[in-house]
Every structure is written in C-alpha cells, then in structure tokens.
Scaffold this motif. Structure first.
Motif, PDB file in Angstrom:
ATOM      1  N   CYS A 158     -11.712  -4.706  42.040  1.00 37.00           N
ATOM      2  CA  CYS A 158     -10.568  -4.723  42.950  1.00 37.00           C
ATOM      3  C   CYS A 158     -11.077  -4.471  44.367  1.00 37.00           C
ATOM      4  N   THR A 161      -9.169   0.110  47.690  1.00 35.53           N
ATOM      5  CA  THR A 161      -7.827   0.690  47.767  1.00 35.53           C
ATOM      6  C   THR A 161      -7.942   2.203  47.820  1.00 35.53           C
ATOM      7  N   TRP A 218     -10.239 -11.188  41.507  1.00 33.23           N
ATOM      8  CA  TRP A 218      -9.282 -10.293  42.153  1.00 33.23           C
ATOM      9  C   TRP A 218      -9.392 -10.444  43.669  1.00 33.23           C
ATOM     10  N   LYS A 220      -7.196  -9.565  47.577  1.00 33.44           N
ATOM     11  CA  LYS A 220      -6.073  -8.974  48.286  1.00 33.44           C
ATOM     12  C   LYS A 220      -5.795  -9.826  49.503  1.00 33.44           C
ATOM     13  N   THR A 227      -1.378  -7.365  45.944  1.00 34.32           N
ATOM     14  CA  THR A 227      -2.687  -7.592  45.344  1.00 34.32           C
ATOM     15  C   THR A 227      -2.529  -8.657  44.272  1.00 34.32           C
TER      16      THR A 227
END
Length: 317
Positions: A158, A161, A218, A220, A227
C-alpha cells in the motif's frame, strides 16, 4: 497517445518473465527461464548489457529495484524457492540469499522507502515473507504462514498511510506509519494485511474472483482521498476495489477479457491502469468523471502495432 519507443534485445536464451526499469528509468533488469537476471543500460537511446547475474537454479519469475536512496539494489525470486538481493558497488554481487520458503517464490516487491528497506515475498507454499534490512549484511524476516490456500501468486505494498487518516499526504510527524500489503492467491482471494504490534494480521478479505488471482496492484490517486486496488485472475476478469477508509471496499468489474489476465500495473499518478493477458495485448484504462472506466489504448505485444479505442482525448498522461 502511446507509442513504442524502443525494443531491447535481452539475449536471454529462454522465456522472459519480467522486465523492470530502475528508479531513474536508465537501467532495465530482465529475468528468464534461463535462470539468469540481466541488467541493461538504456542511456542515450542505446542499449548495453552491463551485468548478467547468476545464482538461481530455476526459472526467475520476478525482479524488483529498491528506491535509489538505498543505492543500486535489485531483488529476484525464482522457482528454486530462493530470493536473492544483489548490489552494485564496483560490480554486481549477491549480498543476501533467503531460502526459507518450501516452494516457488512467485512475487517480490519493495516497500515504500519511508518504511525503510523492506521486501515482501509471496510463495507457492502459501506463505508471505517480510524481509527487513537490519544493518550491514544482516536481514530479519517474518512469515505470514498460510496466507493463501495452495499458494500466493502476487504481493504488493500500500502507498504510505498514517494511523490518523486514510490520506497519505500527511507528514510523518503527524502520526505513526501504518504498513499494509495486498496479496492474491490460488484460493481466488485478494487479502489485505496490516502490521499490528510487530506482527502481520489479516485486515480484509476481498471476494469476487472465481479462479486464481494472478496479480494485484495498489495505487492511491494523487489529489484524491480514495485508495484503489486492481486485481486480475484466471477467470479473465479485472476488478477495481476502492475504499475511503480501509474498512468498506466496493468492487467494480473493469472487464471480462477473452483470455487469462496475467498482470495489472498503475501509472505513477495512479490514474491509468495497464492490463496484460493471454490475448497477447496490453490495454490501458482510465476512469472518467462519471466513474466509468474506458479503454484508451491497446498495444499488440510483439509487433509494436497500436490502436486506439473509446478515446477520451489526445492524451491520457
């Protein structure tokens, strides 16, 4: 428009399974069933083979460059159950070998550099390993055992974050970093894992595919709090998963293709998705203002031919 800029003669003696540009886009690493990894210098519009890395005893499935702040580091994974980390000093050399998995290691990805030098690995033994550089020649590892029944085919990280928000735009001083990875497996599932108190726990299970999940990616969206994860499968579908809070996820089937879909990859800005499959095509997709995804270009692999379909304008960049 998308155009074919150049082609590279890799000199591999068998099927090429992966090709990755480094952080600056000047070096290309390739890996093959011939058991080798090769590095090519692409500066000045030319190509030059600068290294051939030998250390695997089986087909090499994937390669991954670390962030440039860690120097010239390259990881590779293979059917031989090994992950090798290579480093360039005066010349390229193996600096670490990880051989704990009991079956083929299918996927490797470096974490965002903000987390440090960390590598995630997915294996056909069903486990996911997290390798962390501990200084010098030392590496530590943690394993997520039985992450996927039968096997794990793909793993990725990811974007950065923080605990106080789903946005990755906050400065590090505002909150603690939250590490997450997403994986896809032979159990037809997409799973999200979160590091919690120095261990990795399953945070979310995404069900939507009816056959093996072959790849996950993944991203963003820059300038958007959402997301987004893309997954592809042997069921010939690509699914777009999106969330504003990492708790509730919505699923949108991008398309059911004519053949198995092997790979999905996002552009740097996160607004364009590349899809590659058994139909020998690479298609590019972009979401419009109404939330619909349109195919903006498709490239037939091998001959460099380019066609445009369902165009959204002169450029997608």
């Amino acid at each position: 428009m998308v155009s074919l800029v150049t082609s590279v003669d890799t000199a591999h003696e068998d099927v090429i399974h992966d090709a990755e540009l480094d952080f600056n886009g000047i070096r290309l690493a390739t890996c093959s069933s011939d058991h080798t990894v090769k590095i090519h210098d692409l500066r000045s519009g030319t190509q030059r083979l600068i290294a051939e890395l030998k250390g695997h005893d089986g087909p090499v499935w994937q390669v991954a460059w670390s962030h440039q702040k860690f120097g010239n580091l390259l990881a590779s994974c293979s059917y031989d159950r090994k992950v090798i980390i290579w480093k360039e000093t005066a010349q390229w050399a193996k600096i670490y070998e990880y051989s704990v998995h009991e079956s083929s290691v299918n996927s490797i990805r470096w974490a965002p550099y903000e987390y440090g030098l960390i590598l995630a690995c997915g294996s056909s033994d069903g486990a996911i390993s997290i390798l962390t550089h501990a200084g010098g020649t030392n590496w530590e590892f943690k394993k997520i055992a039985n992450a996927h029944t039968i096997g794990c085919n793909a793993v990725t990280w990811c974007p950065v974050t923080y605990a106080s928000s789903s946005s990755s735009d906050l400065p590090a001083s505002r909150s603690a970093l939250v590490k997450r990875i997403v994986s896809g497996g032979c159990d037809n599932l997409v799973k999200i894992w979160r590091e919690d108190d120095d261990r990795w726990v399953e945070e979310t299970k995404l069900e939507g595919h009816s056959d093996w999940v072959r790849d996950v990616a993944w991203t963003k969206y820059i300038g958007h709090p959402r997301t987004v994860i893309a997954s592809c499968s042997q069921d010939r579908r690509v699914i777009i998963w999106s969330s504003d809070n990492f708790v509730s996820w919505s699923a949108l089937v991008l398309k059911t293709f004519d053949d198995v879909v092997w790979s999905v990859s996002w552009s740097i800005t996160g607004h364009v998705l590349a899809v590659s499959g058994g139909d020998n095509k690479v298609t590019l997709w972009k979401e419009n203002e109404d939330g619909r995804w349109n195919c903006i270009n498709d490239l037939l692999r091998g001959d460099g031919s380019l066609s445009k379909s369902e165009s959204m304008g002169p450029s997608f960049l």
